[in-house]
Scaffold this motif. Sequence first.
Motif, PDB file in Angstrom:
ATOM      1  N   LYS A  43      48.694 -36.876 -17.202  1.00  0.00           N
ATOM      2  CA  LYS A  43      49.219 -35.705 -16.490  1.00  0.00           C
ATOM      3  C   LYS A  43      48.532 -35.353 -15.186  1.00  0.00           C
ATOM      4  CE  LYS A  43      51.442 -33.176 -20.174  1.00  0.00           C
ATOM      5  NZ  LYS A  43      50.806 -32.889 -21.438  1.00  0.00           N
ATOM      6  N   ALA A 148      43.973 -24.115 -14.796  1.00  0.00           N
ATOM      7  CA  ALA A 148      44.245 -24.827 -16.047  1.00  0.00           C
ATOM      8  C   ALA A 148      43.438 -24.227 -17.191  1.00  0.00           C
ATOM      9  CB  ALA A 148      43.924 -26.310 -15.883  1.00  0.00           C
ATOM     10  N   GLN A 149      42.195 -23.823 -16.901  1.00  0.00           N
ATOM     11  CA  GLN A 149      41.368 -23.194 -17.939  1.00  0.00           C
ATOM     12  C   GLN A 149      42.040 -21.939 -18.462  1.00  0.00           C
ATOM     13  OE1 GLN A 149      37.635 -22.499 -15.969  1.00  0.00           O
ATOM     14  NE2 GLN A 149      36.618 -24.095 -17.141  1.00  0.00           N
ATOM     15  N   LYS A 152      45.701 -23.105 -20.116  1.00  0.00           N
ATOM     16  CA  LYS A 152      45.778 -24.081 -21.203  1.00  0.00           C
ATOM     17  C   LYS A 152      44.493 -24.246 -21.981  1.00  0.00           C
ATOM     18  CE  LYS A 152      49.413 -26.534 -18.851  1.00  0.00           C
ATOM     19  NZ  LYS A 152      49.517 -27.053 -17.497  1.00  0.00           N
ATOM     20  N   LYS A 155      39.453 -27.075 -23.024  1.00  0.00           N
ATOM     21  CA  LYS A 155      39.526 -28.477 -23.425  1.00  0.00           C
ATOM     22  C   LYS A 155      40.608 -29.218 -22.639  1.00  0.00           C
ATOM     23  CE  LYS A 155      39.393 -30.790 -27.783  1.00  0.00           C
ATOM     24  NZ  LYS A 155      39.779 -30.658 -29.187  1.00  0.00           N
ATOM     25  N   THR A 156      41.786 -28.596 -22.587  1.00  0.00           N
ATOM     26  CA  THR A 156      42.887 -29.209 -21.846  1.00  0.00           C
ATOM     27  C   THR A 156      42.521 -29.371 -20.383  1.00  0.00           C
ATOM     28  OG1 THR A 156      44.284 -27.947 -23.318  1.00  0.00           O
ATOM     29  CG2 THR A 156      45.383 -29.084 -21.524  1.00  0.00           C
ATOM     30  N   ILE A 159      40.384 -32.374 -19.973  1.00  0.00           N
ATOM     31  CA  ILE A 159      41.189 -33.597 -20.095  1.00  0.00           C
ATOM     32  C   ILE A 159      41.975 -33.836 -18.804  1.00  0.00           C
ATOM     33  CG2 ILE A 159      43.140 -34.658 -21.315  1.00  0.00           C
ATOM     34  CD1 ILE A 159      42.107 -33.176 -23.842  1.00  0.00           C
ATOM     35  N   LEU A 160      42.592 -32.746 -18.288  1.00  0.00           N
ATOM     36  CA  LEU A 160      43.366 -32.880 -17.055  1.00  0.00           C
ATOM     37  C   LEU A 160      42.482 -33.328 -15.893  1.00  0.00           C
ATOM     38  CD1 LEU A 160      45.742 -29.793 -17.246  1.00  0.00           C
ATOM     39  CD2 LEU A 160      46.389 -32.190 -17.376  1.00  0.00           C
ATOM     40  N   ARG A 214      51.273 -40.146 -29.860  1.00  0.00           N
ATOM     41  CA  ARG A 214      51.383 -38.809 -30.420  1.00  0.00           C
ATOM     42  C   ARG A 214      52.262 -38.794 -31.682  1.00  0.00           C
ATOM     43  NH1 ARG A 214      54.116 -33.511 -27.497  1.00  0.00           N
ATOM     44  NH2 ARG A 214      53.741 -32.097 -29.216  1.00  0.00           N
TER      45      ARG A 214
ATOM     46  N   GLN B 188      49.309 -25.428 -30.946  1.00  0.00           N
ATOM     47  CA  GLN B 188      48.401 -25.839 -29.876  1.00  0.00           C
ATOM     48  C   GLN B 188      47.003 -25.267 -30.089  1.00  0.00           C
ATOM     49  OE1 GLN B 188      49.183 -27.927 -27.168  1.00  0.00           O
ATOM     50  NE2 GLN B 188      50.986 -28.305 -28.408  1.00  0.00           N
ATOM     51  N   LYS B 210      46.567 -29.286 -32.539  1.00  0.00           N
ATOM     52  CA  LYS B 210      47.130 -29.943 -31.375  1.00  0.00           C
ATOM     53  C   LYS B 210      47.270 -31.441 -31.585  1.00  0.00           C
ATOM     54  CE  LYS B 210      46.439 -29.840 -26.544  1.00  0.00           C
ATOM     55  NZ  LYS B 210      45.492 -29.705 -25.472  1.00  0.00           N
ATOM     56  N   LYS B 211      46.275 -31.994 -32.267  1.00  0.00           N
ATOM     57  CA  LYS B 211      46.295 -33.437 -32.486  1.00  0.00           C
ATOM     58  C   LYS B 211      47.292 -33.800 -33.585  1.00  0.00           C
ATOM     59  CE  LYS B 211      42.297 -35.043 -30.274  1.00  0.00           C
ATOM     60  NZ  LYS B 211      41.050 -34.310 -30.544  1.00  0.00           N
TER      61      LYS B 211
END
Lengths: 222, 471
Positions: A43, A148-149, A152, A155-156, A159-160, A214, B188, B210-211
Amino acid sequence: MKTSYFVDYFVSQGVPLETVFLILMLPVIATMIAFFRQVLGIKAFGIYTPSIITFAFLAMDFGSENSGIKYGVIIFLSVIFAGMITRYILKKLRLLYLPRVAITLSIVSFAILTVLVLGGSLQRTGLASVSVFPILIMITIVEKFVAAQIEKGNKTAIILAAETLFISLMGYYLTNWKTLSSFILTYPWIILFTFPLNFFLGKWTGLRLSEYWRFKEILKKM
Amino acid sequence: MLNFFKNSRKILGMNSRNLNYIRLYNHKKAICIADDKLLSKRILKKNDLPVPALIEKITSHQELENFDWTKLPNSFALKPNRGLGGEGILVVYGKKKNGNEAWIKADGSIVTLDDLKNHISNILDGNFSLSSVPDKAFFEERVRLLKLFKPYTFKGIPDVRIIVYNSVPVMAMLRLPTKESGGKANLQQGAVGVGIDMASGVTTSAVQGKKSHLIEYAPGTRLPLSGIKIPYWKELLELAIKAQRVSGLGFLGADIAIDQEKGPVFLELNARPGLSIQIANLAGLQERLQRVSGLKIKTIKRGINVGMDLFGGEIEEEIEEISGKRIIGSVEKIKLIGKNGKEIEVEARVDTGASISAIDKKLAIELGFDEAVKYWEDFHLDHTLNTQEIEELSKNKVWKELEKHPDVIGVAKIFSSHGASYRIKIKVMLTIDSLPIISKLSIADRSGLNYPVLIGRRDLKKFLIDVNKTI
């Protein structure tokens, strides 16, 4: 290097070859980012951030013969790390968005200054001699990280950020790929192929590569 | 490999969801309704769909300053109008008694008036909303947790997410708040999602977080997550379809909670429902959407029936597949194969309270164990004994004598509410639900009972029992 008539013409009008090439590379990098998102599922922070960082990496190279990328990565990681730390400091204060980003930017700036000085004191003169504009550009991407923090979670956001770094590196190596650069300068019109390619990506409804992972449990069960 | 790609087409991915469904069926106006909780609440209410009652709303800092706090009831939920993923929701369960304005949260912590003002101020500033735009805050009636869900839930309120497309409910999941999710029913954030069989409203498989890894039990417990019967199932489906019609969202994720007294109430309408519901159900959404696409669904009832028929009904087989166990009822037809090769079919009582299975004397005789029965009867033990007598029999090693008969494979001391008995055991082959089992049956006089055979735990290892099932 053999160059196309158009490119020769641009150069004869006083546009540096470097500039022509980098501008022609932008659609290629943008298409690559779109491909990474739609087909692979990587992403990053949109399309602007990874492409601007790609160019920041490239710009860092100009001053320091291809060792810029190393410093680029160090600065990128420092920015994200400082952004993470700042979140913990500001979390309890519950500030409005812009002042919050402004504080984060200040802290990141101090952090980068420290990193540069530290690099100098460790005889890493290359780090300190990196051109300042790419560094400033990289500092400002902390805004994307903060956004983003908030939206989302931490953690996300991390990752982003990692995905952004990955894509930017890909863009960097793609631009530095001699075969591709000479090809583009010889046949600049191939850039037009990014249109049908993006049209195809824009209509692509298949699963992203990451989604195979996923949904692996469902696929296993079928 | 070819099969793999064929199967992967049954799954709905992000690209397809955005392009083929959200972009095509959720128009901007409808999305605006879904993203504005107060507006969707008003529209649902206007159309006689149940929602938690709105107590009061605060739209500006000025309103916050002038707010009359005495208007608030003892328990309420405070929400940001455009909150994301359950962020910024504050729920209080009671008012503190000592006169000061203070409320109590689920974990027992106190919320003072200043805390509340501060929280609302944060909501108004947009700290919980998408892109941090200024927001409104509102108080609504607190949904009271259904007793059925209590053991599965950590704080918060579980809800049922139903995906509706073309007036057909296509997939559903029960979302359970967990410790990880901080009491929020959002996958999520670490909540549990449990897949639901569309026909019966019974839960199937479950995932957490989420996973989305598969889990069998509610986190931190030994409570299986499959087999929960969702109350008001048909009503929930009906409400979800109605919500689709009034909201105009062609591809809708309806979140409905169940209140202890009011029954189903809408919590939220979702214009961009997540894709994890597929993992919770271990089924692809793309395939289901395609099956429903193009159907002419005129009435709500028809929509319910189509959803139930197409996407459910195989739950029993599914559970059997997942657990590797067969499902039987509390009374089950079994076949006994006698010593003489004779096959007799009888109805048996399935009893998880008993350890070993039992057979009626007369039936044992029919199966060719007449000599063994006679031998046992000669000991005059075929009646109710007391504990002392049993102890004496054990002390005198009567079992050694009894086991001398070739058909007697052991002795059973049975203690029940009627008293104790000292029985012989015989080995008989029987089939339950066409599964052959070599059973050790104790012989008893069951002439006064409804069923000549009782199946105990030892012979039930390969089965699950559904008390609703009848033969």
